[in-house]
Design a protein around this motif. Structure first.
Motif, PDB file in Angstrom:
ATOM      1  N   LEU A  77      -8.182   8.612   2.158  1.00 33.85           N
ATOM      2  CA  LEU A  77      -7.543   7.627   3.049  1.00 33.85           C
ATOM      3  C   LEU A  77      -8.443   6.413   3.224  1.00 33.85           C
ATOM      4  N   SER A  78      -9.734   6.670   3.335  1.00 31.43           N
ATOM      5  CA  SER A  78     -10.648   5.552   3.533  1.00 31.43           C
ATOM      6  C   SER A  78     -10.722   4.693   2.264  1.00 31.43           C
ATOM      7  N   GLU A  79     -10.697   5.323   1.090  1.00 34.32           N
ATOM      8  CA  GLU A  79     -10.668   4.548  -0.168  1.00 34.32           C
ATOM      9  C   GLU A  79      -9.378   3.735  -0.296  1.00 34.32           C
ATOM     10  N   ARG A  80      -8.307   4.248   0.285  1.00 37.97           N
ATOM     11  CA  ARG A  80      -7.029   3.528   0.225  1.00 37.97           C
ATOM     12  C   ARG A  80      -6.933   2.428   1.291  1.00 37.97           C
ATOM     13  N   GLY A  81      -7.974   2.272   2.103  1.00 39.83           N
ATOM     14  CA  GLY A  81      -7.996   1.192   3.091  1.00 39.83           C
ATOM     15  C   GLY A  81      -7.205   1.503   4.352  1.00 39.83           C
ATOM     16  N   ILE A  82      -6.867   2.782   4.532  1.00 39.73           N
ATOM     17  CA  ILE A  82      -6.138   3.177   5.747  1.00 39.73           C
ATOM     18  C   ILE A  82      -7.156   3.337   6.875  1.00 39.73           C
ATOM     19  N   GLU A 136       4.688  12.200   5.505  1.00 41.53           N
ATOM     20  CA  GLU A 136       4.781  11.219   4.412  1.00 41.53           C
ATOM     21  C   GLU A 136       5.848  10.152   4.661  1.00 41.53           C
ATOM     22  N   LEU A 137       6.400  10.108   5.862  1.00 32.87           N
ATOM     23  CA  LEU A 137       7.439   9.107   6.154  1.00 32.87           C
ATOM     24  C   LEU A 137       6.877   7.690   6.073  1.00 32.87           C
ATOM     25  N   ASP A 138       7.742   6.758   5.713  1.00 32.08           N
ATOM     26  CA  ASP A 138       7.359   5.347   5.680  1.00 32.08           C
ATOM     27  C   ASP A 138       7.213   4.864   7.130  1.00 32.08           C
ATOM     28  N   CYS A 139       5.986   4.528   7.529  1.00 31.07           N
ATOM     29  CA  CYS A 139       5.752   4.100   8.914  1.00 31.07           C
ATOM     30  C   CYS A 139       4.492   3.251   8.964  1.00 31.07           C
ATOM     31  N   ASP A 140       4.200   2.675  10.122  1.00 25.54           N
ATOM     32  CA  ASP A 140       2.977   1.871  10.291  1.00 25.54           C
ATOM     33  C   ASP A 140       1.841   2.700  10.874  1.00 25.54           C
ATOM     34  N   ILE A 141       2.200   3.571  11.817  1.00 25.25           N
ATOM     35  CA  ILE A 141       1.172   4.330  12.544  1.00 25.25           C
ATOM     36  C   ILE A 141       1.553   5.809  12.531  1.00 25.25           C
ATOM     37  N   MET A 172       0.824  -1.195   0.000  1.00 26.40           N
ATOM     38  CA  MET A 172       0.000   0.000   0.000  1.00 26.40           C
ATOM     39  C   MET A 172       0.869   1.260   0.000  1.00 26.40           C
ATOM     40  N   GLY A 173       0.675   2.094  -1.000  1.00 27.71           N
ATOM     41  CA  GLY A 173       1.220   3.449  -1.041  1.00 27.71           C
ATOM     42  C   GLY A 173       2.721   3.597  -0.842  1.00 27.71           C
ATOM     43  N   ASP A 174       3.598   2.817  -1.531  1.00 29.05           N
ATOM     44  CA  ASP A 174       5.035   3.074  -1.382  1.00 29.05           C
ATOM     45  C   ASP A 174       5.472   4.203  -2.297  1.00 29.05           C
ATOM     46  N   LYS A 175       4.656   4.468  -3.316  1.00 25.07           N
ATOM     47  CA  LYS A 175       5.056   5.434  -4.330  1.00 25.07           C
ATOM     48  C   LYS A 175       4.641   6.838  -3.885  1.00 25.07           C
ATOM     49  N   THR A 176       5.560   7.800  -4.008  1.00 22.00           N
ATOM     50  CA  THR A 176       5.196   9.157  -3.640  1.00 22.00           C
ATOM     51  C   THR A 176       4.755   9.925  -4.877  1.00 22.00           C
ATOM     52  N   GLU A 177       3.527  10.448  -4.835  1.00 25.94           N
ATOM     53  CA  GLU A 177       3.008  11.181  -5.988  1.00 25.94           C
ATOM     54  C   GLU A 177       3.335  12.658  -5.848  1.00 25.94           C
ATOM     55  N   GLU A 178       3.329  13.368  -6.981  1.00 28.26           N
ATOM     56  CA  GLU A 178       3.502  14.821  -6.972  1.00 28.26           C
ATOM     57  C   GLU A 178       2.354  15.451  -6.182  1.00 28.26           C
ATOM     58  N   PRO A 179       2.603  16.522  -5.401  1.00 32.16           N
ATOM     59  CA  PRO A 179       1.499  17.164  -4.691  1.00 32.16           C
ATOM     60  C   PRO A 179       0.402  17.592  -5.673  1.00 32.16           C
ATOM     61  N   LYS A 180      -0.854  17.374  -5.290  1.00 35.46           N
ATOM     62  CA  LYS A 180      -1.956  17.727  -6.181  1.00 35.46           C
ATOM     63  C   LYS A 180      -2.398  19.163  -5.904  1.00 35.46           C
ATOM     64  N   ALA A 224      -6.090  16.910   0.759  1.00 32.51           N
ATOM     65  CA  ALA A 224      -6.131  16.224  -0.544  1.00 32.51           C
ATOM     66  C   ALA A 224      -4.759  16.281  -1.227  1.00 32.51           C
ATOM     67  N   LYS A 225      -3.926  17.245  -0.814  1.00 34.04           N
ATOM     68  CA  LYS A 225      -2.589  17.388  -1.425  1.00 34.04           C
ATOM     69  C   LYS A 225      -1.663  16.244  -1.045  1.00 34.04           C
ATOM     70  N   ASN A 226      -1.710  15.814   0.217  1.00 35.00           N
ATOM     71  CA  ASN A 226      -0.730  14.797   0.650  1.00 35.00           C
ATOM     72  C   ASN A 226      -1.351  13.452   1.018  1.00 35.00           C
ATOM     73  N   ALA A 227      -2.687  13.349   1.006  1.00 37.62           N
ATOM     74  CA  ALA A 227      -3.334  12.100   1.470  1.00 37.62           C
ATOM     75  C   ALA A 227      -2.902  10.891   0.638  1.00 37.62           C
ATOM     76  N   HIS A 228      -2.622  11.117  -0.654  1.00 34.00           N
ATOM     77  CA  HIS A 228      -2.213  10.000  -1.507  1.00 34.00           C
ATOM     78  C   HIS A 228      -0.809   9.509  -1.135  1.00 34.00           C
ATOM     79  N   ASN A 229      -0.045  10.359  -0.462  1.00 38.92           N
ATOM     80  CA  ASN A 229       1.353  10.002  -0.167  1.00 38.92           C
ATOM     81  C   ASN A 229       1.583   9.479   1.246  1.00 38.92           C
ATOM     82  N   ILE A 230       0.517   9.413   2.027  1.00 39.39           N
ATOM     83  CA  ILE A 230       0.666   8.899   3.397  1.00 39.39           C
ATOM     84  C   ILE A 230       0.952   7.398   3.308  1.00 39.39           C
ATOM     85  N   LYS A 231       1.983   6.948   4.049  1.00 39.98           N
ATOM     86  CA  LYS A 231       2.373   5.527   3.974  1.00 39.98           C
ATOM     87  C   LYS A 231       1.799   4.699   5.107  1.00 39.98           C
ATOM     88  N   ALA A 232       1.363   5.362   6.200  1.00 40.60           N
ATOM     89  CA  ALA A 232       0.902   4.622   7.379  1.00 40.60           C
ATOM     90  C   ALA A 232      -0.329   3.785   7.052  1.00 40.60           C
TER      91      ALA A 232
END
Ligand code: NAI
Ligand code: AKG
Length: 424
Positions: free
Chosen positions: A337-342, A293-298, A1-9, A310-318
């Motif tokens: 975030l909810s659509e991404r299953g977070i 946007e750090l790679d983390c669990d929580i 889930m979400g390892d790729k960092t997208e450009e800010p929207k 909406a700018k950074n929600a796609h890049n959250i790794k938790a």
């Protein structure tokens, strides 16, 4: 889930916390089948006081500060909620914060409605004595509207037990009797409760533990990132560290620290100042934006509003976000975030440990009999676990995200009490 960092929207997202809260309240009331008039009652505080507070500064000049106190709804009981000292305080923010307090009290089932206060000021730039004069001036300005059976303040951003002590003293002088039940979050020697200082973080810790169980994540070794290192964030860092989690990122208003092997939490706790500032001591910092946007669990936002958008929600790794702060995630971001299953545990549930122990403090003040720390913690644990499960199950049964289910649970008691009183 979400390892790729997208450009800010680029987005035209609504960042007005009052407007976005109103939209969720309306959705919750619709889902529960309440008529429009209930929403009309709930969408704004019943009372909103704006005050101007003259304060003699140390250099002899007089500065006029603007303050607010919002009382959202007192159908259930007296209103309750903290006081924020911050340069960005606005009337609309205080109104939204008072609505959130109503929802919190509904979720953890306290006999309160929501209230909130704020003063536009920067306490980091003020002396101890200037802060005392401001705190006392604010109480003089709002004293007719507040009181142990009307509206009970408490600490919030950049206010603490010392400020609560000055406010309690000023109120007691005005009323001419000792009034510990006027305010909570006081020092223990003035009728404060054991466990109040750490209560918000304790409640968040319980929510993290329960959410991790749902997601099948072991807390031992989990990578945790916390935005904000004040009352909520610093105690949380300690509790996560004590639970064997790896706190790899923390921040304050000036920047953030990151170490993938885990930060030295004991050292940071030792060096933080009373405003939750610690990053100024370090050269090697990252920004608050990078921290989120750090790679983390929580991930735990524990600072201010509108941090996850909406700018950074796609890049959250938790995989789990637990909101210790009030309003850190916008409604658009919540949807993403909810659509991404977070799994997002919303503020009105996650941060309700503070007001729960404030309620215990008020009960102890009213009865003049004080409880041990163990008793406070046992009661808090019971309430938080029950409330988490209630909101979680509601989200499953009603097939909605946890923010909406929390609003549905939180608003129901208020709506029912307003109906029984014949208000709607
Ligand atoms: N203190 C309490 O009992 C409760 C607090 N909360 C919420 O938790 C959040 C934090 O509150 P506290 O820890 O009490 O406040 P605090 O004043 O003790 O600490 C605030 C922290 O946020 C940081 N901060 C301030 N502005 C920032 C910015 N622009 N960007 C990044 N960081 C920033 C500060 O540097 C500090 O580390 C707030 O949203 C508050 O409403 C919620 C429930 C109860
Ligand atoms: O302790 C309280 O009464 C209120 C705490 C608060 O302001 C909050 O939960 O946002």
């Amino acid at each position: 889930m979400g390892d790729k960092t997208e450009e800010p929207k680029q987005t035209n997202e609504n960042l007005n916390v009052l407007v976005s809260t109103q939209a969720v309240i309306q959705e919750a009331l619709n889902k529960l089948g309440y008529p429009e008039e209930v929403y009309e009652l709930m969408k704004e505080p019943l009372r909103m006081l704006t005050v101007r507070i003259p304060v003699r500064m140390d250099d002899g000049s007089v500065k006029i500060f603007t303050g607010y106190r919002a009382q959202h709804n007192d159908a259930v009981g007296p209103t309750k909620g903290g006081i924020r000292f911050h340069p960005n305080v606005t009337e609309e923010e205080v109104k939204a914060l008072s609505i959130w307090m109503s929802l919190k009290s509904g979720i953890v089932d306290l006999p309160y409605g929501g209230g909130k206060g704020g003063i536009v000021c920067d306490p980091r730039e003020m002396s101890f004595r200037e802060l005392e004069r401001l705190s006392r001036g604010y109480v003089r300005a709002i004293s007719q509207l507040v009181g142990p059976t009307k509206d009970i303040p408490a600490p919030d951003v950049f206010t603490n037990s010392q400020i609560m002590a000055w406010m309690m003293d000023e109120y007691s002088r005005i009323r001419e009797f000792d009034s510990p039940g006027f305010i909570t979050g006081k020092p223990i020697v003035l009728g404060g409760s054991h466990g109040r200082e750490s209560a918000t973080a304790k409640g968040v810790t319980i929510c993290i533990r329960e959410a991790a169980k749902k997601k099948g994540i072991e807390l031992e070794g989990a990578r945790v990132v916390i935005q904000g290192f004040g009352n909520a964030g610093s105690f949380l860092a300690k509790f996560m560290h004590d639970a064997g989690a790896n706190v790899i990122g923390i921040s304050d208003a000036y920047g953030a620290l990151h170490d993938p092997d885990g930060l030295d939490i004991e050292y940071l706790l030792d060096r933080r100042d009373s405003f939750g500032t610690v990053t100024k001591l370090f050269k090697d910092t990252i920004t608050n934006e990078q921290l989120l946007e750090l790679d983390c669990d929580i991930l735990v936002p524990a600072a201010i509003e509108n941090q996850i958008t909406a700018k950074n929600a796609h890049n959250i790794k938790a995989q789990i976000i637990v909101e210790a702060a009030n309003g850190p995630t916008t409604m658009e971001a919540t949807k993403i975030l909810s659509e991404r299953g977070i799994l997002l545990v919303p503020d009105v549930l996650a941060s309700a440990g503070g007001v729960t122990v404030s309620y215990f403090e008020w009960v102890q003040n009213n009865q003049g009999y004080y409880w041990s720390e163990e008793e406070v913690e046992r009661k808090l644990e019971e309430i938080m676990v029950r409330s988490f499960e209630n909101v979680y199950q509601t989200s499953h049964v009603r097939q909605v995200n946890m923010r909406l289910s929390a609003y549905m649970v939180g608003v129901r008691k208020l709506a029912e009490a307003s109906r029984f009183r014949g208000w709607v």
